[in-house]
Write a protein that holds these residues in place. Structure first.
Motif, short mmCIF file in Angstrom:
data_model
loop_
_atom_site.label_atom_id
_atom_site.label_comp_id
_atom_site.label_asym_id
_atom_site.label_seq_id
_atom_site.Cartn_x
_atom_site.Cartn_y
_atom_site.Cartn_z
N ILE A 89 0.87 -1.19 0.00
CA ILE A 89 0.00 0.00 0.00
C ILE A 89 0.90 1.24 0.00
CG2 ILE A 89 -1.73 1.30 1.36
CD1 ILE A 89 -3.16 -1.18 1.15
N HIS A 90 0.57 2.23 -0.82
CA HIS A 90 1.40 3.44 -0.87
C HIS A 90 1.20 4.26 0.38
CE1 HIS A 90 2.39 2.28 -4.82
NE2 HIS A 90 1.17 2.46 -5.29
N LEU A 91 2.30 4.60 1.03
CA LEU A 91 2.23 5.33 2.29
C LEU A 91 3.06 6.60 2.24
CD1 LEU A 91 2.65 2.59 5.06
CD2 LEU A 91 0.55 3.53 4.12
N ALA A 92 2.60 7.60 2.98
CA ALA A 92 3.37 8.84 3.10
C ALA A 92 3.24 9.32 4.54
CB ALA A 92 2.83 9.89 2.14
N ILE A 93 3.92 10.44 4.84
CA ILE A 93 3.84 11.02 6.18
C ILE A 93 3.20 12.40 6.07
CG2 ILE A 93 5.22 11.88 8.14
CD1 ILE A 93 7.22 9.64 7.61
N GLY A 94 2.39 12.75 7.07
CA GLY A 94 1.78 14.08 7.11
C GLY A 94 2.00 14.72 8.46
N SER A 95 2.14 16.04 8.47
CA SER A 95 2.27 16.73 9.77
C SER A 95 0.89 16.85 10.42
CB SER A 95 2.84 18.14 9.58
OG SER A 95 1.93 18.95 8.85
N ASP A 96 -0.15 16.90 9.59
CA ASP A 96 -1.52 17.14 10.04
C ASP A 96 -1.62 18.33 11.00
OD1 ASP A 96 -4.22 16.88 10.06
OD2 ASP A 96 -4.30 15.01 11.18
N ILE A 97 -0.88 19.38 10.71
CA ILE A 97 -1.10 20.65 11.41
C ILE A 97 -2.58 20.96 11.29
CG2 ILE A 97 -0.69 23.17 11.27
CD1 ILE A 97 1.83 21.60 12.12
N GLY A 98 -3.39 21.35 12.30
CA GLY A 98 -3.02 21.58 13.63
C GLY A 98 -3.33 20.50 14.64
N SER A 99 -3.93 19.29 14.27
CA SER A 99 -4.01 18.27 15.31
C SER A 99 -2.61 17.70 15.52
CB SER A 99 -5.03 17.19 14.99
OG SER A 99 -4.83 16.67 13.71
N GLY A 100 -1.76 17.76 14.51
CA GLY A 100 -0.33 17.60 14.71
C GLY A 100 0.22 18.99 14.99
N ALA A 101 1.23 19.08 15.82
CA ALA A 101 1.70 20.42 16.21
C ALA A 101 3.04 20.78 15.59
CB ALA A 101 1.79 20.50 17.73
N ASN A 102 3.68 19.85 14.89
CA ASN A 102 5.04 20.05 14.42
C ASN A 102 5.13 19.97 12.90
OD1 ASN A 102 7.84 19.87 13.96
ND2 ASN A 102 8.14 18.93 15.97
N PHE A 103 5.68 20.99 12.28
CA PHE A 103 5.78 21.02 10.82
C PHE A 103 6.82 20.06 10.26
CE2 PHE A 103 3.39 24.93 10.89
CZ PHE A 103 2.89 25.04 9.60
N SER A 104 7.78 19.66 11.08
CA SER A 104 8.95 18.96 10.54
C SER A 104 8.63 17.53 10.12
CB SER A 104 10.05 18.94 11.61
OG SER A 104 11.05 18.03 11.21
#
Ligand code: GUN
Ligand code: FE
Length: 424
Positions: free
Chosen positions: A308-323
């Motif tokens: 399955i194709h996977l990627a990473i997301g910051s999910d700003i703003g429920s995620g708090a970190n842009f990096s």
């Protein structure tokens, strides 16, 4: 020699595939007119000095892909992190996003948001907007002006939303079609169709958007199978569908065109059967998963092994970190935690997580995320000299240390198509 020919020297790292990190020490990336031609250890003898950009011992890596991030949530990151998803949406998110009815506000916040993406090395991005046509246009234009490779559109939601942040169904579909038509001949930014999630979209809206997907062959970006409560409400609202994926699939919003689904934490066999399609990508957002108490962790290793194709997301703003570098470290950490409770799923390693953050996420765009011939030279130069402590490390160990312990101060150059990116 043609001035458009450049050679970038350094310690070069990129993913060949999910299991293989290529590391070329003291080598040159040959670039013509912003496109990678190849990597070599030695330059041709007649290669002019002035066409060489020598980064010495620094690392050169592909720019990161943030494949799920909410532009209007820039201001609210790190706030309300003790709430459960639906409570957090109603208490913090909808009131904050509603402010983007004001175009001046949108201009100011979206400019700062795009700066922050670039500062953190995100050169390729898949953005969630707000429901407002004007603000969404502004976001599109800023992304285009700053040169990022991006997808965005206009958010759709017509039910289970507060009266100050909801759309009329027909109008939502009409505005989406206009948005697609008005953003057709753009350079690096493309339109996607963005239904928020099933809970806030009526069946009529989903079906209407699905028609647009087929008519204009536009990609889709949404959330799916994210939290225990969300899935429960989904089941009540859509009793005639097997699961979250089935709702999108039957309305032509999953797999018909390239599709990005954020979270995908609860993946039973039925969901996997729907997802197991080369047009679908699942985005792991580890920070958000922990912050809004989803009730589970994406089985990353299992999905990777299934292809399955996977990627990473910051999910700003429920995620708090842009990096996204930090996202790589969190992906590995979360997979270890999951493994503690679910020993059949192994943890993921650096090669796999880096692949998700660069080459795999990059599939959604055209030839980004690696340094093979034909790829865009969208790259970061990492200067970790402030981290040296008399240790001999390999370039891959230095990359790992940057992901865990570094930050944007270590990114000393960003290139998009071979052009230096300015950050404010
Ligand atoms: N599901 C629907 N909307 C949202 C959102 O804004 N953030 C997250 N994490 N999940 C959602
Ligand atoms: Fe999200």
């Amino acid at each position: 020699m043609d001035k458009r020919y450049k050679a970038y020297k350094g310690n070069i790292i990129y993913s060949q595939d999910k299991d293989t990190l290529i590391s070329k020490e003291n080598s040159y990336i040959m670039v013509f007119n912003g496109m990678v031609k190849g990597i070599c250890k030695q330059l041709p003898e007649d290669f002019p000095e002035e066409n060489i950009v020598d980064w010495g011992k620094r690392l050169i890596i592909p720019g990161f892909c943030d494949m799920h991030v909410h532009a209007p949530q820039f201001l609210q990151r790190g706030i309300g992190m003790d709430r459960e998803l639906l409570d957090w949406l109603n208490t913090y998110t909808y009131p904050n996003e509603a402010k983007f009815a004001d175009k001046d506000h949108a201009k100011k916040i979206y400019s700062a948001f795009v700066d922050e993406l670039l500062r953190n090395g995100t050169l390729h991005v898949n953005c969630f907007p707000s429901i407002h046509y004007g603000a969404s246009e502004i976001l599109f234009q800023i992304l285009e002006q700053r040169g990022l490779f991006a997808f965005t559109g206009k958010l759709n939601m017509d039910q289970n939303s507060p009266s100050y942040y909801i759309e009329d169904t027909e109008q939502s579909i009409r505005d989406t079609e206009t948005f697609i038509l008005q953003h057709q001949n753009t350079k690096n930014v493309k339109t996607s169709i963005v239904p928020r999630f099933s809970i806030t979209c009526s069946e009529k809206l989903l079906a209407g958007l699905g028609e647009l997907v087929k008519k204009y062959e536009v990609p889709v970006h949404s959330h799916m199978c994210e939290a225990v409560n969300e899935m429960k409400v989904c089941k009540e609202l859509f009793p005639n569908y097997k699961n979250g994926a089935d709702i999108f699939y039957k309305n032509n919003l999953l797999g018909e065109t390239p599709t990005i689904m954020a979270h995908c934490i609860f993946m039973d066999d039925d969901v996997l059967e729907r997802m197991d399609n080369s047009n679908c990508m699942a985005v792991h957002c580890p920070d958000a998963t922990a912050n809004i108490n989803a009730g589970g962790i994406m089985p990353v290793k299992k999905l990777l092994d299934m292809g399955i194709h996977l990627a990473i997301g910051s999910d700003i703003g429920s995620g708090a970190n842009f990096s996204i570098a930090r996202g790589i470290a969190s992906t590995i950490q979360h997979s270890k935690i999951r493994n503690m409770f679910d020993s059949e799923w192994e943890a993921v390693n650096l090669a796999e997580a880096f692949y998700m953050a660069t080459r795999s996420g990059g599939r959604f765009f055209n030839q980004v995320g690696a340094f093979e011939e034909g790829y865009h030279f969208n790259a970061l130069v990492i200067d970790d000299s402030n981290m040296y402590h008399e240790m001999e490390l390999t370039p891959i160990e230095r990359l790992e240390r940057f992901c865990y312990a570094g930050d944007d101060r270590n990114i000393c150059m960003r290139y998009i198509l071979g052009t230096e990116v300015k950050i404010v």
